[in-house]
Scaffold this active site. Structure first.
Site, PDB file in Angstrom:
ATOM      1  N   ASP A  17      58.197  30.584  15.805  1.00  0.00           N
ATOM      2  CA  ASP A  17      57.431  31.069  14.653  1.00  0.00           C
ATOM      3  C   ASP A  17      56.512  32.243  15.016  1.00  0.00           C
ATOM      4  O   ASP A  17      56.055  32.361  16.157  1.00  0.00           O
ATOM      5  CB  ASP A  17      56.594  29.901  14.094  1.00  0.00           C
ATOM      6  CG  ASP A  17      56.176  30.157  12.665  1.00  0.00           C
ATOM      7  OD1 ASP A  17      56.757  31.057  12.020  1.00  0.00           O
ATOM      8  OD2 ASP A  17      55.262  29.461  12.182  1.00  0.00           O
ATOM      9  N   GLY A  18      56.261  33.079  14.023  1.00  0.00           N
ATOM     10  CA  GLY A  18      55.278  34.160  14.184  1.00  0.00           C
ATOM     11  C   GLY A  18      55.876  35.550  14.340  1.00  0.00           C
ATOM     12  O   GLY A  18      55.143  36.499  14.623  1.00  0.00           O
ATOM     13  N   GLY A  20      57.012  37.569  12.054  1.00  0.00           N
ATOM     14  CA  GLY A  20      56.495  38.460  11.013  1.00  0.00           C
ATOM     15  C   GLY A  20      55.082  38.922  11.344  1.00  0.00           C
ATOM     16  O   GLY A  20      54.765  40.118  11.256  1.00  0.00           O
ATOM     17  N   TRP A  22      53.626  38.938  14.241  1.00  0.00           N
ATOM     18  CA  TRP A  22      53.651  39.771  15.458  1.00  0.00           C
ATOM     19  C   TRP A  22      53.931  41.225  15.077  1.00  0.00           C
ATOM     20  O   TRP A  22      53.261  42.144  15.549  1.00  0.00           O
ATOM     21  CB  TRP A  22      54.732  39.245  16.408  1.00  0.00           C
ATOM     22  CG  TRP A  22      54.877  40.031  17.671  1.00  0.00           C
ATOM     23  CD1 TRP A  22      54.210  39.832  18.848  1.00  0.00           C
ATOM     24  CD2 TRP A  22      55.766  41.149  17.892  1.00  0.00           C
ATOM     25  NE1 TRP A  22      54.620  40.749  19.786  1.00  0.00           N
ATOM     26  CE2 TRP A  22      55.570  41.569  19.227  1.00  0.00           C
ATOM     27  CE3 TRP A  22      56.694  41.821  17.099  1.00  0.00           C
ATOM     28  CZ2 TRP A  22      56.279  42.636  19.779  1.00  0.00           C
ATOM     29  CZ3 TRP A  22      57.390  42.891  17.643  1.00  0.00           C
ATOM     30  CH2 TRP A  22      57.175  43.280  18.975  1.00  0.00           C
ATOM     31  N   GLU A  65      64.744  26.398   3.836  1.00  0.00           N
ATOM     32  CA  GLU A  65      63.690  26.965   2.980  1.00  0.00           C
ATOM     33  C   GLU A  65      63.546  28.476   3.165  1.00  0.00           C
ATOM     34  O   GLU A  65      62.975  29.161   2.311  1.00  0.00           O
ATOM     35  CB  GLU A  65      62.344  26.292   3.290  1.00  0.00           C
ATOM     36  CG  GLU A  65      62.217  24.851   2.817  1.00  0.00           C
ATOM     37  CD  GLU A  65      62.987  23.854   3.682  1.00  0.00           C
ATOM     38  OE1 GLU A  65      63.559  22.901   3.137  1.00  0.00           O
ATOM     39  OE2 GLU A  65      63.040  24.032   4.913  1.00  0.00           O
ATOM     40  N   ASN A  66      64.055  29.000   4.270  1.00  0.00           N
ATOM     41  CA  ASN A  66      63.910  30.439   4.544  1.00  0.00           C
ATOM     42  C   ASN A  66      64.747  31.325   3.602  1.00  0.00           C
ATOM     43  O   ASN A  66      64.517  32.531   3.522  1.00  0.00           O
ATOM     44  CB  ASN A  66      64.243  30.769   6.002  1.00  0.00           C
ATOM     45  CG  ASN A  66      63.199  30.293   6.997  1.00  0.00           C
ATOM     46  OD1 ASN A  66      63.505  29.944   8.140  1.00  0.00           O
ATOM     47  ND2 ASN A  66      61.931  30.274   6.590  1.00  0.00           N
ATOM     48  N   GLU A 198      56.774  15.221  23.117  1.00  0.00           N
ATOM     49  CA  GLU A 198      55.448  15.807  23.343  1.00  0.00           C
ATOM     50  C   GLU A 198      55.420  17.138  22.599  1.00  0.00           C
ATOM     51  O   GLU A 198      56.418  17.870  22.595  1.00  0.00           O
ATOM     52  CB  GLU A 198      55.229  16.062  24.842  1.00  0.00           C
ATOM     53  CG  GLU A 198      55.187  14.805  25.683  1.00  0.00           C
ATOM     54  CD  GLU A 198      53.991  13.912  25.352  1.00  0.00           C
ATOM     55  OE1 GLU A 198      52.921  14.454  25.012  1.00  0.00           O
ATOM     56  OE2 GLU A 198      54.150  12.683  25.424  1.00  0.00           O
TER      57      GLU A 198
END
Ligand code: IPE
Ligand code: IPE
Ligand code: MG
Length: 236
Positions: A17-18, A20, A22, A65-66, A198
């Protein structure tokens, strides 16, 4: 450096994730974040397999969902998947079985074909497994499994029966789940398989999750005390 790591996960999962954010933070369009994210992904997967010897890597690349994103972004992502699954994949990941997780019938036909072809060609490879989630939903995975179980007229359903009908059939559960970008949620990824995983939520966005970050994550995994509900024996 890697030798210090005594306890490695058998099955590691990434929610990448991230991309966009970035890109935005660098004044770039979101799609360029996905491009950078894919090249980071290739490096990290290779490092997990061939650097650390982690046998199973699962990746959340595109959720059901994307599809709700703007067409331009969705099309760009599909083009990236097209290229990624194209020529060169087999050589890029020696000894690796490719497994697409997700509803293939909802994918553009050529991408589904490429994925199926890779699955067929790598089915006898046994050293590493790459589970790639495209058009993936953890809830749908369970629904699909239940419907298969009904079709097969299995009357007594156990945990094993459910596990055997998931996209990850035959594989051990996830040991270590990493989601980059600081978000602390699963967003519908591998709901069944993470029962005792974990979790690790680094703040960096995926394109910046480099080899040092991966090492830091695996170092953190060493320190986790996995009890699986039992009581740990006191050290004398
Ligand atoms: C993850 O990055 C990649 C995909 C979902 C395909 P995002 O596109 O979600 O990036 P952010 O979270 O908006 O920054
Ligand atoms: C989850 O990220 C899906 C992938 C990384 C492919 P999203 O960016 O789509 O999830 P939300 O919307 O932040 O929960
Ligand atoms: Mg996101």
């Amino acid at each position: 450096m890697q030798k210090e790591l005594k306890k490695l996960p058998t099955h590691i999962a990434f929610i990448i994730d991230g991309n966009g954010r970035w890109a935005k933070s660098r004044g770039l369009i979101r799609s360029l974040g996905h491009k950078a994210g894919l090249s980071r992904l290739e490096k990290n997967i290779k490092e997990c397999f061939y650097g650390y010897g982690i046998p199973i890597v699962s990746v959340y690349a595109f959720s059901t969902e994307n599809w709700n994103r703007p067409n331009d972004e969705v099309n760009y992502l599909m083009d990236l998947f097209r290229k990624y699954l194209g020529k060169g994949f087999l050589k890029k990941y020696p000894e690796t079985r490719f497994n697409l997780m997700g509803d293939m019938s909802g994918l553009p036909e050529d991408i589904a074909k490429k994925a199926q072809n890779l699955m067929d060609l790598t089915k006898d490879r046994t050293k590493f497994i790459l589970n790639l989630g495209i058009n993936y939903s953890g809830q749908d995975e369970l629904v699909i499994a239940v419907n298969k179980i009904i079709e097969e007229k299995i009357e007594h359903v156990t945990r094993q029966v459910i596990s055997d009908h998931l996209f990850t059939r035959g594989q051990p559960p996830v040991d270590f789940m990493i989601r980059t970008s600081g978000e602390q949620r699963l967003s519908n990824f591998m709901l069944w398989q993470v029962a005792y995983a974990e979790f690790y939520f680094p703040k960096v966005h995926w394109p910046a999750f480099n080899s040092k970050q991966l090492y830091k994550a695996l170092l953190e995994y060493q320190s986790r005390d996995r009890r699986f509900g039992a009581i740990k024996e006191e050290k004398k």
